[in-house]
Design an enzyme around this catalytic site. Structure first.
Site, PDB file in Angstrom:
ATOM      1  N   SER A 159       0.851  -1.190   0.000  1.00 16.43           N
ATOM      2  CA  SER A 159       0.000   0.000   0.000  1.00 16.43           C
ATOM      3  C   SER A 159       0.887   1.240   0.000  1.00 16.43           C
ATOM      4  O   SER A 159       2.019   1.201   0.511  1.00 16.43           O
ATOM      5  CB  SER A 159      -0.866   0.005   1.264  1.00 16.43           C
ATOM      6  OG  SER A 159      -1.486   1.262   1.432  1.00 16.43           O
ATOM      7  N   TYR A 172      -2.304  -2.208   9.973  1.00 13.19           N
ATOM      8  CA  TYR A 172      -2.297  -2.307   8.502  1.00 13.19           C
ATOM      9  C   TYR A 172      -1.010  -1.720   7.934  1.00 13.19           C
ATOM     10  O   TYR A 172      -0.324  -2.345   7.120  1.00 13.19           O
ATOM     11  CB  TYR A 172      -3.516  -1.559   7.955  1.00 13.19           C
ATOM     12  CG  TYR A 172      -3.672  -1.601   6.449  1.00 13.19           C
ATOM     13  CD1 TYR A 172      -4.352  -2.646   5.834  1.00 13.19           C
ATOM     14  CD2 TYR A 172      -3.168  -0.579   5.644  1.00 13.19           C
ATOM     15  CE1 TYR A 172      -4.522  -2.670   4.455  1.00 13.19           C
ATOM     16  CE2 TYR A 172      -3.334  -0.603   4.269  1.00 13.19           C
ATOM     17  CZ  TYR A 172      -4.013  -1.651   3.681  1.00 13.19           C
ATOM     18  OH  TYR A 172      -4.175  -1.677   2.312  1.00 13.19           O
TER      19      TYR A 172
END
Ligand SMILES: NC(=O)c1ccc[n+]([C@@H]2O[C@H](COP(=O)([O-])OP(=O)(O)OC[C@H]3O[C@@H](n4cnc5c(N)ncnc54)[C@H](O)[C@@H]3O)[C@@H](O)[C@H]2O)c1
Length: 272
Positions: A159, A172
């Protein structure tokens, strides 16, 4: 329908995890469009630790039908990437049916949202288990088959948040940064065997991954953090195909000497 032997991924046999919807479905379709055959895996059930639903069996069936419209072969299995034995068996079975494996896209992932003081040990465990150990399980299931082929390509979906250090999603961000370390280490370890390992770093893409808590926190007590998530380029988000085009390049032989790359598809969110 793709003619046999035509396309940027013609003849490639590729595993995609989290393939029932969103980016995983998009990768599957873009690869099929360019001539790849596919092994598709998804959990197809929701997890109580998350504040949004995961994909369903119908979603996975729809992805399979859409791949079939491109005339490509496709094997699908309901598997949780946290279950290493089940995943390995699914991949082995798919490889038997397709006759080999040339690449894998470790795409399955989940997101929890909380400020640092509300983040729980359970959130850490679930997110690290799926996003980091699940990515490892995917690579580990694929590598023996790539070695048998004399090489191949592993694409790990990280990401932009991993590079930027997105707040309010600490497990995350940390797990996706862990994916970078895993990718770099595997790239070093497997380069001599012609296995390339790269990570992809998307900015925001509208998919089913929509935890309501993020909007609530940014609209309320942490409005100061909004600029961290804003792209440099004039778009609020990108499309799934923008990310899948990067995946296609990394799976294809066009990238045959590209390894250890952190491929940002992030509309500049990490350069600000
Ligand atoms: N959407 C974004 O803005 C964005 C941005 C950067 C990175 N990503 C990453 O892209 C990947 C795909 O996300 P998406 O946006 O398509 O989300 P999504 O929730 O729409 O799709 C994720 C898919 O993974 C599946 N999945 C979840 N846990 C699983 C497990 N344990 N085993 C097998 N399958 C599982 C889900 O059922 C779902 O089909 C994720 O790794 C995500 O972190 C997304």
């Amino acid at each position: 329908m793709t003619a046999l032997g035509v396309g940027r991924a013609a003849g490639k046999r590729v595993l995609v995890t989290g393939a029932a919807r969103g980016l995983g479905r998009s990768h599957a379709l873009r690869l099929a469009e360019e001539g790849a055959d596919l092994i598709l895996v998804d959990i197809c059930r929701s997890l109580t630790d998350l504040d949004y639903e995961l994909a369903t069996e119908d979603d996975l069936a729809d992805t399979v039908s859409l791949v079939a419209e491109h005339g490509r072969r496709c094997v699908s299995r309901i598997v949780d990437v946290r279950e290493e034995t089940a995943l390995r068996e699914a991949v082995d079975d798919g490889v038997d049916q397709l006759g080999g494996l040339d690449g894998a896209v470790a795409n399955a992932g989940v997101l929890t949202i909380a400020s640092w003081d509300k983040t729980t040990a359970q959130q850490w465990r679930t997110v690290v288990d799926v996003n980091l150990i699940g990515t490892w399980n995917t690579c580990a299931a694929a590598i023996p088959h790539l070695l048998a082929q004399g090489g191949g390509s592993l694409v790990n979906i990280s990401s932009a948040g991993a590079l930027k250090g997105y707040p309010l999603q600490l497990p995350y961000t940390a797990a996706k940064q862990g994916v970078v370390g895993l990718t770099q280490a595997l790239a070093n370890e497997l380069a001599a065997q012609n296995i390339r390992v790269n990570s992809v770093h998307p900015t925001g893409v509208p998919t089913g991954m929509i935890p309501t808590a993020l909007g609530d926190l940014l609209a309320g007590e942490r409005a100061d953090l909004i600029p961290t998530f804003v792209n440099a380029m004039p778009t609020p988000c990108i499309d799934t195909v923008d990310v899948s085009n990067a995946v296609l390049f990394l799976i294809s032989d066009e990238s045959r000497f590209v390894t250890g790359l952190q491929f940002k598809v992030d509309a500049g969110v990490t350069i600000k």
